[in-house]
Design a protein around this motif. Structure first.
Motif, PDB file in Angstrom:
ATOM      1  N   TYR A  23       0.646  -1.117   0.005  1.00 21.66           N
ATOM      2  CA  TYR A  23      -0.006  -0.087   0.101  1.00 21.66           C
ATOM      3  C   TYR A  23       0.835   1.295   0.105  1.00 21.66           C
ATOM      4  CZ  TYR A  23      -3.013  -3.767   1.785  1.00 21.66           C
ATOM      5  OH  TYR A  23      -3.522  -4.986   1.954  1.00 21.66           O
ATOM      6  N   ALA A  82      -7.341   2.589   3.529  1.00 22.92           N
ATOM      7  CA  ALA A  82      -7.425   1.796   4.602  1.00 22.92           C
ATOM      8  C   ALA A  82      -8.506   2.016   5.358  1.00 22.92           C
ATOM      9  CB  ALA A  82      -6.097   2.243   5.820  1.00 22.92           C
ATOM     10  N   ASP A 103      -6.068  -9.062  10.424  1.00 21.70           N
ATOM     11  CA  ASP A 103      -7.164  -7.914   9.859  1.00 21.70           C
ATOM     12  C   ASP A 103      -8.269  -8.132  10.736  1.00 21.70           C
ATOM     13  OD1 ASP A 103      -5.952  -6.903   7.890  1.00 21.70           O
ATOM     14  OD2 ASP A 103      -6.271  -8.662   6.556  1.00 21.70           O
ATOM     15  N   ASN A 112     -13.242  -4.850  10.711  1.00 23.33           N
ATOM     16  CA  ASN A 112     -13.316  -5.441   9.098  1.00 23.33           C
ATOM     17  C   ASN A 112     -14.322  -6.549   8.814  1.00 23.33           C
ATOM     18  OD1 ASN A 112     -11.110  -3.848   8.407  1.00 23.33           O
ATOM     19  ND2 ASN A 112      -9.633  -5.527   8.936  1.00 23.33           N
ATOM     20  N   VAL A 152      -2.876   0.709   7.782  1.00 27.52           N
ATOM     21  CA  VAL A 152      -2.131  -0.600   7.328  1.00 27.52           C
ATOM     22  C   VAL A 152      -0.590  -0.231   7.233  1.00 27.52           C
ATOM     23  CG1 VAL A 152      -4.014  -1.506   6.049  1.00 27.52           C
ATOM     24  CG2 VAL A 152      -2.473   0.050   4.771  1.00 27.52           C
ATOM     25  N   GLU A 153       0.292  -1.275   6.838  1.00 28.42           N
ATOM     26  CA  GLU A 153       1.545  -0.926   6.982  1.00 28.42           C
ATOM     27  C   GLU A 153       2.019   0.254   5.813  1.00 28.42           C
ATOM     28  OE1 GLU A 153       5.814  -3.670   6.811  1.00 28.42           O
ATOM     29  OE2 GLU A 153       3.924  -4.433   5.742  1.00 28.42           O
ATOM     30  N   GLU A 187       3.763   2.736  11.993  1.00 31.68           N
ATOM     31  CA  GLU A 187       2.558   3.228  12.708  1.00 31.68           C
ATOM     32  C   GLU A 187       2.678   4.137  13.586  1.00 31.68           C
ATOM     33  OE1 GLU A 187      -1.197   0.814  15.028  1.00 31.68           O
ATOM     34  OE2 GLU A 187       0.805  -0.162  14.790  1.00 31.68           O
TER      35      GLU A 187
END
Length: 273
Positions: A7, A38, A86, A113, A215-216, A245
């Motif tokens: 991403y 995200a 997730d 999610n 997300v990463e 993060e």
């Protein structure tokens, strides 16, 4: 060290957009830069479901049965199950009956999610993208469910910008596309947020609600600041890419503090909780 992932291209970037109550841009930086959204994309899902409710197509009291396996948007791909990273560890077990109101609430304040995908399979991706268009967003799209790796690897992705996120938050909070009751429900969910990155940069006592995403290599947050729907309300989105993060959260909070503090000091009575 910059963070590269599916991403993030690893090139550090920070964008923001601040709107006033009338939707005018107060300040911005690279607000049209496109990012993987995200969990901020869940705002569009929420708005789409609430529009269905207002149209009488469903009700907050409807029952939804919990599951963790979903249909992939990638043609020919097998159904997928959310990976451990997730998953929401607090989400009820498969087969549990939940009211739609609880599914939507968890989608926002817990960023679940599982809840998001249940809502998406209820209304469909087309309804979300129609809502994105009706909200006047220009760069946001949702092409797959959360955690659909086969679709992601097949080129089906989600995207947004800081400008679109700020405008989406304004549409939600001001009730531009929803009834008064549906608008109140959404605001309450936003004010229950468990994962707030903008809020720590605000002075104590300021009213806010938000939806973050991580997300990463990606960290975002978008918030309303002040009494919802009034002329004084501010709408701020901050997007980052290329940071881990901790760095991303710190960058969002610092940016929020720098952008909003002069405005909040000038008229504190407009923003009290």
């Amino acid at each position: 060290m910059s963070v590269t992932s599916e991403y993030s291209d690893g090139k550090p970037a920070v964008s923001f957009c601040l709107l006033d109550g009338g939707g005018r841009v107060v300040a911005e930086r690279d607000s049209g830069t496109r990012y993987y959204p995200a969990s901020t994309i869940k705002l569009a899902v929420l708005l789409a479901v609430m529009r269905d409710i207002d149209a009488g197509l469903r009700s907050l009291d409807d029952t939804v049965v919990v599951r963790r396996t979903f249909t992939s948007a990638q043609p020919g791909a097998d159904p997928f199950t959310l990976e451990t990273d997730d998953a929401d560890e607090r989400f009820p077990d498969d087969g549990t009956a939940m009211q739609l109101r609880d599914v939507l609430d968890r989608m926002i304040y817990r960023s679940s999610n599982e809840a998001t995908n249940l809502a998406l399979e209820l209304i469909g991706l087309d309804a979300v993208n129609d809502t994105i268009t009706d909200a006047g967003l220009v760069s946001t799209k949702m092409k797959r469910l959360i955690g659909d790796i086969a679709a992601r690897d097949g080129g089906l992705t989600n995207q947004t910008t800081a400008s679109d996120l700020a405008r989406l938050m304004r549409v939600i909070v001001s009730g531009m596309l929803t009834s008064a009751g549906s608008t109140r429900f959404m605001i309450t969910a936003l004010e229950h947020q468990d994962f707030a990155y903008i809020a720590p940069g605000l002075p104590a006592g300021v009213r806010w609600g938000s939806k973050s995403g991580w997300v990463e290599g990606i960290t975002h947050d978008v918030a309303f600041i002040g009494t919802p729907g009034t002329a004084a309300t501010l709408y701020l989105a901050v997007c980052t890419r290329g940071y881990d993060e901790r760095q991303g959260i710190e960058a969002v909070g610092a940016m929020a503090a720098g952008i909003t503090t002069p405005l909040l000091i000038a008229a504190p009575e407009d923003f009290d909780a």
